[in-house]
Design a protein around this motif. Sequence first.
Motif, PDB file in Angstrom:
ATOM      1  N   THR A 305       0.843  -1.194   0.000  1.00  0.00           N
ATOM      2  CA  THR A 305       0.000   0.000   0.000  1.00  0.00           C
ATOM      3  C   THR A 305       0.878   1.245   0.000  1.00  0.00           C
ATOM      4  N   VAL A 322      -3.417   0.230  -3.512  1.00  0.00           N
ATOM      5  CA  VAL A 322      -3.260  -1.094  -2.908  1.00  0.00           C
ATOM      6  C   VAL A 322      -2.954  -2.078  -4.041  1.00  0.00           C
ATOM      7  N   VAL A 338     -10.920   0.613   2.204  1.00  0.00           N
ATOM      8  CA  VAL A 338     -10.145   1.757   2.686  1.00  0.00           C
ATOM      9  C   VAL A 338     -11.132   2.748   3.287  1.00  0.00           C
ATOM     10  N   VAL A 385      -5.133  -0.665   6.120  1.00  0.00           N
ATOM     11  CA  VAL A 385      -5.850  -1.480   5.150  1.00  0.00           C
ATOM     12  C   VAL A 385      -5.555  -2.947   5.455  1.00  0.00           C
TER      13      VAL A 385
END
Length: 607
Positions: A305, A322, A338, A385
């Motif tokens: 990420t 991502v 997210v 995340v």
Amino acid sequence: MKQRFTFLLAILFFTGGASLKADDVTFKASAPEAVAMGEQFRLTYTVNTEATELRAPDLSNFQVLMGPSTSTSRNIQISGSSQTSVFSQTFTYILMPKQEGTFNLSPATIKVKNSTYTSNALIVKVLPPNSQTSGEQSQNEASTGNISSEDLFVRMTLSSRNMYEQEGFLVTFKLYVAGGVNVVGVPGLKFPEFEGFLVHDIEIGQSQWTLENYNGRNYQTAVMKQSVLFPQRAGAITIGSGRFEAVVRIRTQRRARSFFDDFFDSYQDVNKELTTQPVTINVKPLPSGKPSSFSGAVGSYTMKTTINSDHIKANEAVTITVALNGTGNVRMVKNPEVVFPNDFDIYDPKVDTKVTTTTAGTSGTKTIEYMAIPRYGGDFEIPAVKFSYFDLQSGTYKTLSSEPFTLKVDKSEGGEGSASPVVSNFSNRQRLNLLGEDIRYIKLSNVHFVQNRGIFFGSLTCVLLYAVIAFLFVLFFIIYRKQVKENANIALVRTKKANRMARRRLKTAERLLNENKREAFYEEILRAVWGYLSDKLNIPLASLTKENIEAELFRYGADESLSNEYIEILNTCEFARYAPSQMSDAMEQLFRQTVEAISKMENTIKK
């Protein structure tokens, strides 16, 4: 002039291979993958420039009948004003195996000028000798048109028959031809429907014939189709039979009508129907204890990420990327969630998927870009995340997590943002410029006043007008307060825009339907249905599953038939995207079914 042209050609021939750079030298070994005991075969080494001192690997398991014999070839390709010279030098061995088994041939080495180059390694499988009796029998049967199922057949082989849900496995369809049977082609190919699976086909290119021993007999084999299948449900799933039509050329017997008929053979092409046996596999359900961030991914994955900037101004976009990389059904992996702050404007993520399917399975990368725009200044934290998957090697769930992102947002130059309250500044006073001609003197004598009988202020009309203005002001204030309250309720805003977003995506799906873009059509229908249900039920897209759709719809008062209709639409889209080509009528029917389901939902859930 002729002598000059010959001299130029000679220069091209003798300098064609000398201009190669070291990185351009290729040295390749080639041999059959399988040979029968007692049969000769060729082992060749090819280099694209002049070379010396070939050092072959250990060939003690083979009898060297001849070699190495050297041959060279030069080709000149002329295209317009450009000329390309291609040089090739080949070293050939004629070998015969001494025993059955599988033998590894290590790489060979060769010298080009002062550099040494290494070829690729080879694996040669030596099969039992061909049975002369069975070969003669197959040839006699082929000459009469009576070809048995042991001489010509198609096998469907599976890499595994016991796997987890969403675990990929390889299925191969291979044609087996015994000696003496002359197959002209296989024009009729009807593979199983693969109902209950997602299918990723493998590009096999032009089929190559290889020798294979099956049930103690050697066959020439060719791969017809290879696919990686992903089971979509647990339990026993049966892969149906495949049906194929092969064309076999046989020799026909006829009575000799003249002396010359004895010297010529007559042939006839006949059709032979081949079938594969159905196969039942056992699909195990995924174990309990699924993490909250698990959305059905099975295989092995890594996650990376990144954020484009951690310090921006209000009304500027921030992007979090991502990247999921791994093996498994990468194309169908759902996007991780997210979570942006509530007062950020959030946009649909941009997804880029690159997948490669080979006999080893399906692997690739899925890159998702999440974009949002902050409207106010301040310090914000975007939570970590998380992405969970079921690891096949350990048989456990694993969770990948990033670090939380800290975002500093400065106030924009024009204020906080378009969504912030706007306060007008009327403190600046306007200057009054008086000129001589602007002044009127007051008249002091002979003044005559006229009574105005139509006084407006204090009249009934004036009172009614004030009352109307007051009423409109109160009404405007109530509507404004209600709108502010509704805008603060993000769930209500998402619910109201659900139908509008769904109509926009269905319009795109209708255009793809008219253009007959099948895969893109089913993908757009999937996005429309998942997005509509996410907005209408106020459930994040990453947390929305087929299992909780029915419960949520029941909670909102929808009947069981409506939830079943949505599940059927989702299953049809997921199966049809990677299944064999669907008819346009089926696509039109699915489009109408989706429109009707969304209309029923709007009539059932009204907010």
